[in-house]
Design a protein around this motif. Structure first.
Motif, PDB file in Angstrom:
ATOM      1  N   LEU A 123     -18.202  -8.459  53.381  1.00 64.67           N
ATOM      2  CA  LEU A 123     -19.154  -8.459  52.272  1.00 64.67           C
ATOM      3  C   LEU A 123     -20.542  -8.520  52.894  1.00 64.67           C
ATOM      4  O   LEU A 123     -20.913  -9.521  53.499  1.00 64.67           O
ATOM      5  CB  LEU A 123     -18.930  -9.669  51.358  1.00 64.67           C
ATOM      6  N   THR A 124     -21.264  -7.415  52.784  1.00 68.78           N
ATOM      7  CA  THR A 124     -22.591  -7.325  53.380  1.00 68.78           C
ATOM      8  C   THR A 124     -23.535  -6.623  52.418  1.00 68.78           C
ATOM      9  O   THR A 124     -23.209  -5.546  51.904  1.00 68.78           O
ATOM     10  CB  THR A 124     -22.546  -6.519  54.705  1.00 68.78           C
ATOM     11  N   GLY A 126     -24.362  -7.007  49.381  1.00 64.63           N
ATOM     12  CA  GLY A 126     -23.840  -6.680  48.055  1.00 64.63           C
ATOM     13  C   GLY A 126     -22.786  -5.589  48.046  1.00 64.63           C
ATOM     14  O   GLY A 126     -22.463  -5.046  46.999  1.00 64.63           O
ATOM     15  N   ARG A 127     -22.228  -5.254  49.196  1.00 65.32           N
ATOM     16  CA  ARG A 127     -21.189  -4.232  49.308  1.00 65.32           C
ATOM     17  C   ARG A 127     -19.930  -4.863  49.888  1.00 65.32           C
ATOM     18  O   ARG A 127     -19.963  -5.547  50.904  1.00 65.32           O
ATOM     19  CB  ARG A 127     -21.623  -3.071  50.220  1.00 65.32           C
ATOM     20  N   THR A 129     -16.397  -4.097  51.605  1.00 63.96           N
ATOM     21  CA  THR A 129     -15.788  -2.990  52.335  1.00 63.96           C
ATOM     22  C   THR A 129     -14.418  -3.379  52.879  1.00 63.96           C
ATOM     23  O   THR A 129     -14.097  -4.556  53.042  1.00 63.96           O
ATOM     24  CB  THR A 129     -16.666  -2.534  53.524  1.00 63.96           C
ATOM     25  N   GLN A 139     -12.904   1.832  52.391  1.00 63.20           N
ATOM     26  CA  GLN A 139     -13.288   1.649  50.986  1.00 63.20           C
ATOM     27  C   GLN A 139     -14.613   0.894  50.952  1.00 63.20           C
ATOM     28  O   GLN A 139     -14.848   0.010  51.770  1.00 63.20           O
ATOM     29  CB  GLN A 139     -12.240   0.829  50.226  1.00 63.20           C
ATOM     30  N   ASP A 140     -15.439   1.213  49.985  1.00 57.23           N
ATOM     31  CA  ASP A 140     -16.751   0.572  49.835  1.00 57.23           C
ATOM     32  C   ASP A 140     -17.016   0.406  48.338  1.00 57.23           C
ATOM     33  O   ASP A 140     -16.947   1.374  47.585  1.00 57.23           O
ATOM     34  CB  ASP A 140     -17.814   1.458  50.485  1.00 57.23           C
ATOM     35  N   TYR A 141     -17.305  -0.815  47.919  1.00 56.81           N
ATOM     36  CA  TYR A 141     -17.516  -1.127  46.504  1.00 56.81           C
ATOM     37  C   TYR A 141     -18.742  -2.002  46.329  1.00 56.81           C
ATOM     38  O   TYR A 141     -19.070  -2.817  47.199  1.00 56.81           O
ATOM     39  CB  TYR A 141     -16.334  -1.922  45.930  1.00 56.81           C
ATOM     40  N   GLY A 142     -19.363  -1.921  45.169  1.00 54.12           N
ATOM     41  CA  GLY A 142     -20.377  -2.882  44.771  1.00 54.12           C
ATOM     42  C   GLY A 142     -19.687  -4.135  44.254  1.00 54.12           C
ATOM     43  O   GLY A 142     -18.533  -4.081  43.863  1.00 54.12           O
ATOM     44  N   VAL A 143     -20.378  -5.254  44.256  1.00 49.51           N
ATOM     45  CA  VAL A 143     -19.738  -6.512  43.862  1.00 49.51           C
ATOM     46  C   VAL A 143     -20.109  -6.974  42.453  1.00 49.51           C
ATOM     47  O   VAL A 143     -19.867  -8.121  42.099  1.00 49.51           O
ATOM     48  CB  VAL A 143     -20.015  -7.646  44.878  1.00 49.51           C
TER      49      VAL A 143
END
Length: 148
Positions: A123-124, A126-127, A129, A139-143
């Motif tokens: 978690l870096t 706000g992403r 991964t 995979q890459d997502y917003g939180v």
């Protein structure tokens, strides 16, 4: 740490999305923390890789991608206790051949019950991964809407 997690589990009960993610690379203590929570609450931790993998073995390989999401839902329903489920070892959900969106599946479960899941990634800024960029399972997502 276990006290804070236990309180967080109570606090999310009133939210629309009841998903708590324990984020960290392998060896960072996620499983230990999940096991401590399970012991405190007298319930088990679902090893997603083992349980989902075993159930998928019974499905022909050409149909696994079509049935994996439904099987995961059935696993969650069968293992939830008092509106709470704990997931560990979710790496199988990232297998490209299954064509799943692991975060979406966890969020769907978190609309019906509290879900605490160990997220084997980072978690870096706000992403959220999983895997390194360029890796097939990346995979890459917003939180937004999550409690990491």
């Amino acid at each position: 740490m276990i006290e804070a997690l236990n309180q967080c589990v109570e606090d999310v009960a009133a939210l629309n999305s009841k998903l708590i993610l324990l984020v960290g690379v392998p060896g960072s203590g996620k499983t230990e923390l999940l096991n401590a929570l399970a012991e405190r609450r007298q319930l088990g931790v679902v090893n997603v890789g083992a349980v989902l993998g075993q159930m998928l073995l019974e499905v022909p390989s050409g149909r696994r991608h079509a049935e994996a999401g439904g099987i995961f839902k059935d696993v969650a329903t069968a293992h939830a206790v008092d509106g709470l489920i704990l997931f560990d070892n979710i790496e199988l959900m990232f297998d490209c051949s299954l064509k799943l969106n692991p975060l979406d599946l966890l969020k769907r479960q978190a609309h019906v019950r509290r879900v605490v899941a160990a997220w084997p990634g980072d978690l870096t800024a706000g992403r959220l991964t999983y895997a390194a960029m360029g890796h097939p399972e990346y995979q890459d997502y917003g939180v937004d809407g999550l409690v990491p």
